[in-house]
Design a protein around this motif. Structure first.
Motif, PDB file in Angstrom:
ATOM      1  N   LEU A  63     -20.772 -13.639   2.170  1.00 38.35           N
ATOM      2  CA  LEU A  63     -22.231 -12.900   1.632  1.00 38.35           C
ATOM      3  C   LEU A  63     -22.197 -12.499   0.698  1.00 38.35           C
ATOM      4  CD1 LEU A  63     -25.998 -14.153   3.468  1.00 38.35           C
ATOM      5  CD2 LEU A  63     -25.384 -12.287   1.632  1.00 38.35           C
ATOM      6  N   ASN A  64     -23.113 -13.074  -0.634  1.00 44.25           N
ATOM      7  CA  ASN A  64     -23.391 -11.818  -1.556  1.00 44.25           C
ATOM      8  C   ASN A  64     -24.609 -12.063  -1.735  1.00 44.25           C
ATOM      9  OD1 ASN A  64     -23.984 -10.558  -4.325  1.00 44.25           O
ATOM     10  ND2 ASN A  64     -21.113 -11.127  -4.963  1.00 44.25           N
ATOM     11  N   PHE A  65     -25.270 -10.213  -1.627  1.00 43.52           N
ATOM     12  CA  PHE A  65     -26.694 -10.167  -1.211  1.00 43.52           C
ATOM     13  C   PHE A  65     -27.132  -9.428  -2.967  1.00 43.52           C
ATOM     14  CE2 PHE A  65     -30.712  -7.963  -1.395  1.00 43.52           C
ATOM     15  CZ  PHE A  65     -31.346  -9.124  -0.769  1.00 43.52           C
ATOM     16  N   SER A 123     -23.302 -10.973 -17.862  1.00 46.24           N
ATOM     17  CA  SER A 123     -22.110 -10.353 -17.212  1.00 46.24           C
ATOM     18  C   SER A 123     -22.568  -9.429 -15.533  1.00 46.24           C
ATOM     19  CB  SER A 123     -21.760  -8.635 -17.657  1.00 46.24           C
ATOM     20  OG  SER A 123     -22.652  -8.024 -17.453  1.00 46.24           O
ATOM     21  N   CYS A 124     -23.527  -9.677 -14.810  1.00 44.79           N
ATOM     22  CA  CYS A 124     -23.874  -9.429 -13.849  1.00 44.79           C
ATOM     23  C   CYS A 124     -23.285 -10.013 -12.550  1.00 44.79           C
ATOM     24  CB  CYS A 124     -25.337  -9.241 -13.398  1.00 44.79           C
ATOM     25  SG  CYS A 124     -25.951  -7.735 -14.413  1.00 44.79           S
ATOM     26  N   VAL A 125     -23.376 -11.852 -13.756  1.00 42.50           N
ATOM     27  CA  VAL A 125     -23.104 -12.490 -12.182  1.00 42.50           C
ATOM     28  C   VAL A 125     -21.412 -12.522 -12.453  1.00 42.50           C
ATOM     29  CG1 VAL A 125     -23.031 -15.268 -12.386  1.00 42.50           C
ATOM     30  CG2 VAL A 125     -25.095 -14.449 -13.210  1.00 42.50           C
ATOM     31  N   ILE A 126     -21.030 -12.378 -13.281  1.00 47.07           N
ATOM     32  CA  ILE A 126     -19.092 -11.922 -13.477  1.00 47.07           C
ATOM     33  C   ILE A 126     -18.983 -10.744 -11.998  1.00 47.07           C
ATOM     34  CG2 ILE A 126     -17.537 -11.746 -14.595  1.00 47.07           C
ATOM     35  CD1 ILE A 126     -18.979 -12.525 -16.997  1.00 47.07           C
ATOM     36  N   ALA A 127     -19.055 -10.019 -12.128  1.00 48.77           N
ATOM     37  CA  ALA A 127     -19.595  -8.590 -11.397  1.00 48.77           C
ATOM     38  C   ALA A 127     -20.173  -9.430  -9.906  1.00 48.77           C
ATOM     39  CB  ALA A 127     -20.149  -7.676 -11.284  1.00 48.77           C
ATOM     40  N   PHE A 134     -24.253 -16.894  -2.321  1.00 51.78           N
ATOM     41  CA  PHE A 134     -24.994 -16.501  -3.637  1.00 51.78           C
ATOM     42  C   PHE A 134     -26.412 -16.218  -2.997  1.00 51.78           C
ATOM     43  CE2 PHE A 134     -20.893 -16.355  -5.623  1.00 51.78           C
ATOM     44  CZ  PHE A 134     -21.089 -15.388  -5.522  1.00 51.78           C
ATOM     45  N   VAL A 135     -26.988 -15.050  -2.876  1.00 46.81           N
ATOM     46  CA  VAL A 135     -28.539 -14.577  -2.226  1.00 46.81           C
ATOM     47  C   VAL A 135     -29.396 -14.779  -3.406  1.00 46.81           C
ATOM     48  CG1 VAL A 135     -30.266 -14.373  -0.448  1.00 46.81           C
ATOM     49  CG2 VAL A 135     -28.118 -15.101   0.475  1.00 46.81           C
ATOM     50  N   MET A 136     -30.261 -15.175  -3.793  1.00 47.67           N
ATOM     51  CA  MET A 136     -30.966 -14.423  -5.101  1.00 47.67           C
ATOM     52  C   MET A 136     -32.041 -14.845  -4.995  1.00 47.67           C
ATOM     53  SD  MET A 136     -28.700 -15.114  -7.404  1.00 47.67           S
ATOM     54  CE  MET A 136     -26.521 -15.880  -8.278  1.00 47.67           C
ATOM     55  N   THR A 153     -16.580 -12.772   9.281  1.00 46.04           N
ATOM     56  CA  THR A 153     -18.054 -12.758   7.689  1.00 46.04           C
ATOM     57  C   THR A 153     -17.720 -11.238   7.668  1.00 46.04           C
ATOM     58  OG1 THR A 153     -19.754 -12.389   9.983  1.00 46.04           O
ATOM     59  CG2 THR A 153     -18.722 -14.821   9.265  1.00 46.04           C
ATOM     60  N   HIS A 154     -18.531 -11.455   6.268  1.00 41.01           N
ATOM     61  CA  HIS A 154     -18.648 -10.095   5.435  1.00 41.01           C
ATOM     62  C   HIS A 154     -19.799 -10.607   4.344  1.00 41.01           C
ATOM     63  CE1 HIS A 154     -14.449 -12.293   4.250  1.00 41.01           C
ATOM     64  NE2 HIS A 154     -15.718 -11.442   2.743  1.00 41.01           N
ATOM     65  N   TYR A 155     -20.086  -8.794   4.126  1.00 40.67           N
ATOM     66  CA  TYR A 155     -21.295  -8.884   3.002  1.00 40.67           C
ATOM     67  C   TYR A 155     -20.806  -8.509   2.043  1.00 40.67           C
ATOM     68  CZ  TYR A 155     -23.449 -10.537   7.640  1.00 40.67           C
ATOM     69  OH  TYR A 155     -24.357 -11.562   7.967  1.00 40.67           O
ATOM     70  N   VAL A 156     -21.179  -8.428   0.954  1.00 38.89           N
ATOM     71  CA  VAL A 156     -21.222  -7.056  -0.425  1.00 38.89           C
ATOM     72  C   VAL A 156     -22.498  -7.428  -1.221  1.00 38.89           C
ATOM     73  CG1 VAL A 156     -18.458  -8.171  -0.525  1.00 38.89           C
ATOM     74  CG2 VAL A 156     -20.523  -9.370  -1.589  1.00 38.89           C
ATOM     75  N   GLY A 157     -22.804  -6.488  -1.748  1.00 38.99           N
ATOM     76  CA  GLY A 157     -24.028  -6.409  -3.126  1.00 38.99           C
ATOM     77  C   GLY A 157     -23.232  -5.927  -4.265  1.00 38.99           C
ATOM     78  N   THR A 158     -23.881  -6.437  -5.394  1.00 38.33           N
ATOM     79  CA  THR A 158     -23.740  -5.546  -6.321  1.00 38.33           C
ATOM     80  C   THR A 158     -24.896  -5.576  -7.457  1.00 38.33           C
ATOM     81  OG1 THR A 158     -23.117  -7.593  -7.866  1.00 38.33           O
ATOM     82  CG2 THR A 158     -21.129  -6.541  -7.209  1.00 38.33           C
ATOM     83  N   SER A 159     -24.634  -4.576  -8.206  1.00 39.99           N
ATOM     84  CA  SER A 159     -26.114  -4.339  -8.788  1.00 39.99           C
ATOM     85  C   SER A 159     -25.429  -4.103 -10.066  1.00 39.99           C
ATOM     86  CB  SER A 159     -26.747  -2.565  -7.968  1.00 39.99           C
ATOM     87  OG  SER A 159     -28.258  -2.622  -9.198  1.00 39.99           O
ATOM     88  N   GLY A 160     -25.891  -4.573 -11.259  1.00 38.01           N
ATOM     89  CA  GLY A 160     -25.045  -4.690 -12.513  1.00 38.01           C
ATOM     90  C   GLY A 160     -24.130  -5.229 -13.104  1.00 38.01           C
ATOM     91  N   SER A 161     -23.370  -4.670 -13.576  1.00 35.95           N
ATOM     92  CA  SER A 161     -21.452  -4.576 -14.017  1.00 35.95           C
ATOM     93  C   SER A 161     -20.977  -3.899 -14.519  1.00 35.95           C
ATOM     94  CB  SER A 161     -21.762  -6.123 -14.990  1.00 35.95           C
ATOM     95  OG  SER A 161     -22.146  -5.820 -16.362  1.00 35.95           O
ATOM     96  N   ASN A 162     -20.078  -3.510 -14.644  1.00 32.44           N
ATOM     97  CA  ASN A 162     -19.603  -2.916 -15.673  1.00 32.44           C
ATOM     98  C   ASN A 162     -18.960  -3.358 -17.538  1.00 32.44           C
ATOM     99  OD1 ASN A 162     -16.695  -4.237 -15.510  1.00 32.44           O
ATOM    100  ND2 ASN A 162     -16.168  -3.298 -13.365  1.00 32.44           N
ATOM    101  N   THR A 163     -18.502  -2.453 -17.754  1.00 32.40           N
ATOM    102  CA  THR A 163     -17.766  -3.097 -19.237  1.00 32.40           C
ATOM    103  C   THR A 163     -16.911  -3.621 -19.417  1.00 32.40           C
ATOM    104  OG1 THR A 163     -18.147  -0.515 -19.217  1.00 32.40           O
ATOM    105  CG2 THR A 163     -17.506  -1.869 -21.399  1.00 32.40           C
TER     106      THR A 163
END
Length: 418
Positions: free
Chosen positions: A285-287, A149-153, A263-265, A310-320
């Protein structure tokens, strides 16, 4: 009733404790935890103790249960929820409660977490939809719904302009575009490959970069380029180890146009800086990596932000909803999360395994919370002489070296209880 659980008592202080659970109230549910997928986030929590934003203060007096990627069976249902849940139902947990204090299941509470034999699911989590029905045929795959789900997010969080002359953004990775996964040889990178190849929205080009040829070879076996091609994805595995700056060589795969989604892992300044150079016009770019250092920074090219959008995003965890999507992908076997389960263990071996996670190679480590068993690679049972191990070795070999429903069932029936 009693539960046995891994609790954190302070910095790097994880213990297997047995203690009493309170009787459930009319708005709570008692659950038996079957599996928990160990996560590097728990390692990070252990390094910081109460200094971590998801952990409460005074852990020495009030320890909390660890493990936020879990799957189990409902044992007892309070009166409030008896029309929606019943004993015997399988479930997966969405740990993210959406609270301002960021407190979450498997991080912050004394009676609920995946690294336990039994947990009490509180009303708040149930009301917020965090107890999700699960119809999959394995528990270990259910425990990996949360990382999927974190990857989906992450895939949903990326965005791109619909048109150069408009300000209308389309959410999600660019369908048919160029995608790079940098540092993608770990378990989360593996899930990202699987989703990119088999998901509803797919790139036309996917370049997976890592510095270990052994890890890249394993990915080639698990996610063959031929299979990706059948789904319309040109999949390339790229070894960065021989490059001082990997960005020019990687951009060549795009004919110099650059990547739409990167995606930067890895939380490494140099890697982030070079990954930024991969971006094409309107590139995102997704950090994805979660740094331990709260002061982690890397240079940002504001020229490209201004002139190349260009633009940057980041996610931590996921939602329901992300969890619901993940469960569906696992249940219908669109994504084969079982491929990344490289180790199994019992609850007794969790503390030392969590504290050593960064140094243990391989993919996901699956804890069977009701069992006592040492950390073992699923393809190395033949190195042990017991009947349990010999049977498991034969089952794993039959399944191409991958943990499976048959292996799990045999392990649950025959491995010793904690």
């Amino acid at each position: 009733m009693k539960t046995t659980a891994v609790r954190i008592h302070g910095v790097r202080d994880l213990r297997v404790d047995t203690f009493d659970l309170p009787e459930i109230r009319e708005d709570e549910i008692l659950a038996r935890i079957v599996t928990d997928s160990l996560c590097l986030s728990t390692y990070k929590v252990a390094q910081k103790g109460s200094a971590h934003k998801k952990l409460p203060e005074h852990l020495e007096e009030n320890p909390v249960i660890m493990g936020h990627e879990f799957c189990g069976v409902i044992e007892k249902v309070g009166a409030k929820w008896q029309d929606q849940y019943k004993p015997g139902d399988k479930f997966v947990a969405q740990p993210n409660l959406g609270r301002a204090d960021t407190f979450s299941l498997g991080y912050s509470f004394p009676y609920v977490g995946g690294e336990s034999t039994y947990s009490v699911i509180m009303n708040e989590a149930i009301e917020k939809g965090c107890l999700l029905p699960y119809q999959g045929d394995t528990f270990f795959e259910g425990a990996m719904a949360e990382p999927l789900s974190c990857v989906i997010a992450g895939f949903k969080a990326n965005f791109h302009l619909r048109d150069r002359n408009d300000y209308d953004y389309v959410m999600g990775i660019k369908e048919g575009g160029n995608m790079a996964i940098v540092g993608g040889t770990g378990p989360m990178g593996s899930l990202a490959i699987d989703l990119a190849v088999h998901g509803d929205k797919r790139p036309g080009l996917l370049v997976v970069a890592g510095r270990s040829e052994d890890k890249l070879d394993r990915l080639r076996r698990l996610y063959p380029v031929e299979e990706a091609a059948e789904h319309g994805v040109r999949l390339v595995y790229f070894n960065t180890s021989g490059h001082e700056d990997f960005s020019p060589a990687m951009r060549e795969y795009t004919d110099g146009r650059g990547f739409d989604d990167v995606f930067v892992m890895v939380a490494d300044e140099k890697v982030v800086n070079q990954s930024e150079k991969l971006l094409g016009w309107d590139g995102c770019l997704n950090f994805f990596a979660g740094p331990i250092d709260a002061g982690f920074t890397a240079p940002v090219n504001f020229y490209n932000i201004h002139y190349n959008a260009t633009h940057y995003v980041g996610t931590s965890g996921s939602n329901t909803q992300d969890m619901i999507d993940a469960v569906k992908l696992i249940e219908n076997k669109t994504v084969s999360v079982g491929k990344i389960a490289t180790h199994i263990l019992g609850l007794n071996d969790v503390p030392q395994t969590v504290l050593a996670l960064p140094s243990i190679p391989g993919g996901k480590k699956i804890c069977y919370s009701g069992k006592r068993y040492p950390l073992t690679k699923v393809d190395e049972f033949d190195e042990k002489c017991g009947q349990l191990e010999q049977e498991l070795s034969a089952i794993v070999d039959k399944n191409g070296g991958v943990w499976s429903r048959e292996a799990e069932q045999y392990f649950l029936e025959n491995a010793p209880a904690i």
